[in-house]
Enzyme design. Sequence first.
Site, mmCIF file in Angstrom:
data_model
loop_
_atom_site.group_PDB
_atom_site.id
_atom_site.type_symbol
_atom_site.label_atom_id
_atom_site.label_comp_id
_atom_site.label_asym_id
_atom_site.label_seq_id
_atom_site.Cartn_x
_atom_site.Cartn_y
_atom_site.Cartn_z
ATOM 1 N N GLY A 1 109.212 34.311 82.545
ATOM 2 C CA GLY A 1 109.302 35.707 82.301
ATOM 3 C C GLY A 1 110.561 36.333 82.116
ATOM 4 O O GLY A 1 110.580 37.755 82.132
ATOM 5 N N ASN B 1 111.769 36.615 79.083
ATOM 6 C CA ASN B 1 111.691 37.744 78.102
ATOM 7 C C ASN B 1 110.958 38.921 78.442
ATOM 8 O O ASN B 1 111.383 40.163 77.759
ATOM 9 C CB ASN B 1 110.956 36.987 76.734
ATOM 10 C CG ASN B 1 111.938 36.041 76.160
ATOM 11 O OD1 ASN B 1 112.578 36.501 75.304
ATOM 12 N ND2 ASN B 1 111.755 34.715 76.274
ATOM 13 N N LYS C 1 86.533 33.089 75.750
ATOM 14 C CA LYS C 1 87.568 33.918 75.548
ATOM 15 C C LYS C 1 87.317 35.103 75.266
ATOM 16 O O LYS C 1 87.793 36.235 75.531
ATOM 17 C CB LYS C 1 88.193 33.071 74.396
ATOM 18 C CG LYS C 1 89.497 33.807 73.922
ATOM 19 C CD LYS C 1 90.312 33.121 72.375
ATOM 20 C CE LYS C 1 90.859 31.876 72.781
ATOM 21 N NZ LYS C 1 92.193 31.505 73.243
ATOM 22 N N MET D 1 101.101 31.235 76.804
ATOM 23 C CA MET D 1 100.632 30.111 76.198
ATOM 24 C C MET D 1 99.067 29.890 75.599
ATOM 25 O O MET D 1 98.542 28.795 76.254
ATOM 26 C CB MET D 1 101.121 28.900 76.958
ATOM 27 C CG MET D 1 102.564 28.820 77.017
ATOM 28 S SD MET D 1 103.462 28.810 75.405
ATOM 29 C CE MET D 1 105.050 28.602 75.977
ATOM 30 N N ARG D 2 98.524 30.703 75.134
ATOM 31 C CA ARG D 2 97.265 30.679 74.924
ATOM 32 C C ARG D 2 96.887 31.366 73.517
ATOM 33 O O ARG D 2 97.719 32.375 73.092
ATOM 34 C CB ARG D 2 96.561 31.796 75.839
ATOM 35 C CG ARG D 2 95.119 31.316 76.438
ATOM 36 C CD ARG D 2 94.837 32.064 77.619
ATOM 37 N NE ARG D 2 95.227 31.125 78.696
ATOM 38 C CZ ARG D 2 94.477 30.233 79.101
ATOM 39 N NH1 ARG D 2 93.494 29.694 78.488
ATOM 40 N NH2 ARG D 2 94.904 29.368 80.083
ATOM 41 N N ILE E 1 95.466 33.695 70.725
ATOM 42 C CA ILE E 1 94.652 34.894 70.798
ATOM 43 C C ILE E 1 93.529 34.914 69.876
ATOM 44 O O ILE E 1 93.546 34.510 68.830
ATOM 45 C CB ILE E 1 95.637 36.205 70.241
ATOM 46 C CG1 ILE E 1 96.980 36.270 71.167
ATOM 47 C CG2 ILE E 1 95.131 37.479 70.007
ATOM 48 C CD1 ILE E 1 96.834 36.636 72.508
ATOM 49 N N ASN F 1 104.930 37.918 68.509
ATOM 50 C CA ASN F 1 105.048 36.613 69.268
ATOM 51 C C ASN F 1 106.433 36.557 69.266
ATOM 52 O O ASN F 1 106.827 36.705 67.993
ATOM 53 C CB ASN F 1 104.140 35.818 69.011
ATOM 54 C CG ASN F 1 104.374 34.320 69.950
ATOM 55 O OD1 ASN F 1 104.717 34.717 71.222
ATOM 56 N ND2 ASN F 1 104.513 33.429 69.508
ATOM 57 N N HIS G 1 109.039 32.968 69.186
ATOM 58 C CA HIS G 1 108.776 31.556 69.185
ATOM 59 C C HIS G 1 110.109 30.974 69.261
ATOM 60 O O HIS G 1 111.055 31.306 68.147
ATOM 61 C CB HIS G 1 108.107 30.932 68.002
ATOM 62 C CG HIS G 1 108.004 29.464 68.057
ATOM 63 N ND1 HIS G 1 106.692 28.948 68.965
ATOM 64 C CD2 HIS G 1 108.336 28.642 67.310
ATOM 65 C CE1 HIS G 1 106.913 27.561 69.001
ATOM 66 N NE2 HIS G 1 107.765 27.375 67.793
HETATM 67 C C1 GAR Z 1 110.203 31.628 75.404
HETATM 68 O O1 GAR Z 1 111.307 30.912 74.904
HETATM 69 C C2 GAR Z 1 109.207 31.673 74.236
HETATM 70 O O2 GAR Z 1 110.171 31.672 72.903
HETATM 71 C C3 GAR Z 1 108.457 30.502 74.294
HETATM 72 O O3 GAR Z 1 108.221 30.488 75.733
HETATM 73 C C4 GAR Z 1 109.547 30.899 76.395
HETATM 74 C C5 GAR Z 1 108.990 31.707 77.611
HETATM 75 O O4 GAR Z 1 110.406 31.982 78.372
HETATM 76 N N1 GAR Z 1 107.041 30.813 73.618
HETATM 77 C C6 GAR Z 1 106.493 29.756 72.835
HETATM 78 O O5 GAR Z 1 106.993 28.598 72.800
HETATM 79 C C7 GAR Z 1 105.612 30.297 71.895
HETATM 80 N N2 GAR Z 1 104.904 28.991 71.346
HETATM 81 P P1 GAR Z 1 110.133 33.112 79.355
HETATM 82 O O6 GAR Z 1 109.017 32.975 80.147
HETATM 83 O O7 GAR Z 1 111.318 32.837 80.292
HETATM 84 O O8 GAR Z 1 110.291 34.432 78.577
#
Ligand code: GAR
Length: 195
Positions: free
Chosen positions: A12, A14, A66, A91-92, A94, A108, A110
């Site tokens: 979390g 982000n 879903k 991580m799912r 949509i 999103n 990435h």
């Molecule tokens: C982030 O680095 C995000 O870019 C990635 O998960 C991490 C979550 O970190 N997302 C993906 O890989 C999507 N395919 P956080 O829980 O510390 O925000």
Amino acid sequence: MKKLAVFASGNGTNYEAIEQAIQNGVIEDACVALLVVDKKEAYVIERAKKYGTKVFVFNPKDYESKAAYETEIVTMLEELSVDLICLAGYMRIIGETLLNAFKKRIINIHPALLPSFKGAHGILDAFNYGVKVYGVTIHYVSSELDGGEIIRQKAFEYYGNNPNEVEEKIHEIEHVLYPKTINWLLGGFSNESFN
Ligand code: GAR
């Protein structure tokens, strides 16, 4: 005031960067109306307590499909008049239910330069491939994994040999680029804010 929903599955950082950006004015006149989490042990739930943000934690296995859990989520988001859904380590994939209810209103982040290195291990996949330019992508969400129109990207060169350093730099970029992009989408629309 604009209403955001953040969807997360893990740490979390982000999510927290978005809450901080709201507090310090990088994201103007907005709030996180709901944090949606699909794992009851996710640390992001702990982070949300600091901000008094409403959290919906669910276990997808408790639902028959879903569509069933997404219908429940859409009802909540509509009741709260949510404007924009921000996936932050959710991580799912949509499904159609959410995509149809929030057309072009789900984004999103990435940790790679899409369309390269999609999936759950973008940073390590890029490192193991041996790329020298890494980066972060923010994109609209489509039914394809890490697909959908690109909104913003930021790249950097790295010639070292330590994946932890890459990860650190990626997160540093994410925590600035995501809030700025969210503010831009909510109506700020100044390109200067990306410099
Ligand atoms: C982030 O680095 C995000 O870019 C990635 O998960 C991490 C979550 O970190 N997302 C993906 O890989 C999507 N395919 P956080 O829980 O510390 O925000």
